[in-house]
Design an enzyme around this catalytic site. Structure first.
Site, PDB file in Angstrom:
ATOM      1  N   GLU A  35       0.691  -1.105  -0.027  1.00 47.12           N
ATOM      2  CA  GLU A  35      -0.055   0.271   0.043  1.00 47.12           C
ATOM      3  C   GLU A  35       0.884   1.367  -0.017  1.00 47.12           C
ATOM      4  O   GLU A  35       0.608   2.293  -0.633  1.00 47.12           O
ATOM      5  CB  GLU A  35      -0.898  -0.196   1.192  1.00 47.12           C
ATOM      6  CG  GLU A  35      -2.044   0.965   1.180  1.00 47.12           C
ATOM      7  CD  GLU A  35      -3.067   1.043  -0.063  1.00 47.12           C
ATOM      8  OE1 GLU A  35      -3.245  -0.107  -0.564  1.00 47.12           O
ATOM      9  OE2 GLU A  35      -3.180   2.272  -0.279  1.00 47.12           O
ATOM     10  N   GLY A  36       1.845   1.138   0.643  1.00 48.27           N
ATOM     11  CA  GLY A  36       2.928   2.376   0.635  1.00 48.27           C
ATOM     12  C   GLY A  36       3.393   2.706  -0.734  1.00 48.27           C
ATOM     13  O   GLY A  36       3.309   3.709  -1.047  1.00 48.27           O
ATOM     14  N   HIS A  37       3.630   1.764  -1.581  1.00 49.84           N
ATOM     15  CA  HIS A  37       4.053   1.963  -3.063  1.00 49.84           C
ATOM     16  C   HIS A  37       3.077   2.649  -3.619  1.00 49.84           C
ATOM     17  O   HIS A  37       3.110   3.562  -4.496  1.00 49.84           O
ATOM     18  CB  HIS A  37       4.646   0.802  -3.635  1.00 49.84           C
ATOM     19  CG  HIS A  37       5.792   0.138  -3.163  1.00 49.84           C
ATOM     20  ND1 HIS A  37       5.829  -1.281  -2.386  1.00 49.84           N
ATOM     21  CD2 HIS A  37       6.906   0.570  -3.351  1.00 49.84           C
ATOM     22  CE1 HIS A  37       7.234  -1.588  -2.043  1.00 49.84           C
ATOM     23  NE2 HIS A  37       7.921  -0.473  -2.587  1.00 49.84           N
TER      24      HIS A  37
END
Ligand code: PAF
Length: 281
Positions: A35-37
């Site tokens: 999710e961070g990417h």
């Protein structure tokens, strides 16, 4: 979704975008997207007409005893995830394409690479700077988005871009955290359920540090001491470093006068995790 593995094809693809007068954002990654990417990619969509990501597990940034061979990889999954947030093209080169026989050129950013992760991972930032310089030359992006979780990496890339007069604009994106505060990382996959629980101490000590500063504690030795105590009381978590540094030079600070960054690296079992937070006096 276009998947391009060849440097010349990638350059031609980008040339067409620029020829139309449109802008391009690059999100460099090593894959195994989380999710961070995806948040970096969403940010990219707000910044430019086109978003390209690169997926390349860059061997030059791994030390001889690090996890290059076991680094998680799943291209099919990554492709679907990237497509779901509107990425149009993945640059997915092989090692021979990026570092062909006879390859001999490296980018060495001095000073700010010496402390923090640079101290325990010699050569790491030389590999990061080299691959990012190559990616910027190949993809010629108008901007590139990097996560603040890798704070030193972001500072190194900014320094390189300034020093080498590169045209790309570097955009910093805030760290994306799990519900319990653990910073998202592809390496979280290595943690057992118990290690995963213990790893939340990272976020807890950062919040504790922020609260200490808000309550008037500006002496970094005192804040580091409380941080070290809390980490040491957590099973299986071994400190690599706990530092409070200047946000740009990354020099260690004795007192927090204005803004500082607390940066941490620990090992949870065999897995190395990093995190950081800004502290405001
Ligand atoms: O942060 C990463 O995933 C890597 O260090 C990067 C910037 C893609 C360079 O290989």
């Amino acid at each position: 979704m276009d998947v391009i593995t060849d440097v010349h094809d990638m350059k031609a693809y980008v040339r067409e975008i620029h020829a139309m007068g449109e802008t391009l954002c690059l999100v460099p990654t090593m894959g195994y997207l989380h999710e961070g990417h995806l948040d970096l990619m969403r940010r990219g969509r707000t910044l430019a007409d086109h978003v390209i990501i690169s997926i390349f597990v860059n061997p030059t940034q791994f030390g001889p005893h690090e996890d290059l061979d076991t680094y998680p990889r799943d291209f099919a999954r990554d492709e679907k995830l990237a497509e779901s947030v509107g990425v149009e093209c993945i640059f997915f080169p092989g090692v021979q394409e990026m570092y062909p026989q006879g390859y001999a050129t490296y980018v060495n950013v001095e000073q700010i690479t010496e402390g923090l992760c640079g101290a325990g991972r010699p050569g790491h930032f030389r590999g990061v700077a080299t691959v990012c310089a190559k990616l910027f030359n190949i993809c010629d992006p108008d901007c590139a988005v990097f996560g603040e979780k890798d704070y030193q990496q972001l500072a190194v890339i900014r320094r390189m871009v300034d020093d080498l007069n590169m045209r790309v604009q570097i955009i910093a994106h805030p760290t994306v955290r799990e519900a319990d505060g653990l910073a998202m990382s592809s390496r979280n996959k290595y943690l057992s359920p118990e290690q995963r629980r213990n790893a939340t101490v990272l976020n807890r000590v950062l919040i504790q540090a922020q609260e200490l500063v808000k309550a008037g504690e500006h002496d970094t030795a005192a804040i580091r001491q409380k941080t070290i105590e809390l980490i040491r009381s957590t099973p299986e978590v071994v400190i690599d470093y706990v530092e409070i540094v200047h946000p740009e030079t990354l020099a260690c600070l004795d007192m927090i006068e204005d803004q500082a960054v607390m940066a941490l690296a620990v090992k949870v079992g065999p897995t190395r995790l990093i995190d950081n937070m800004t502290l405001e006096a």
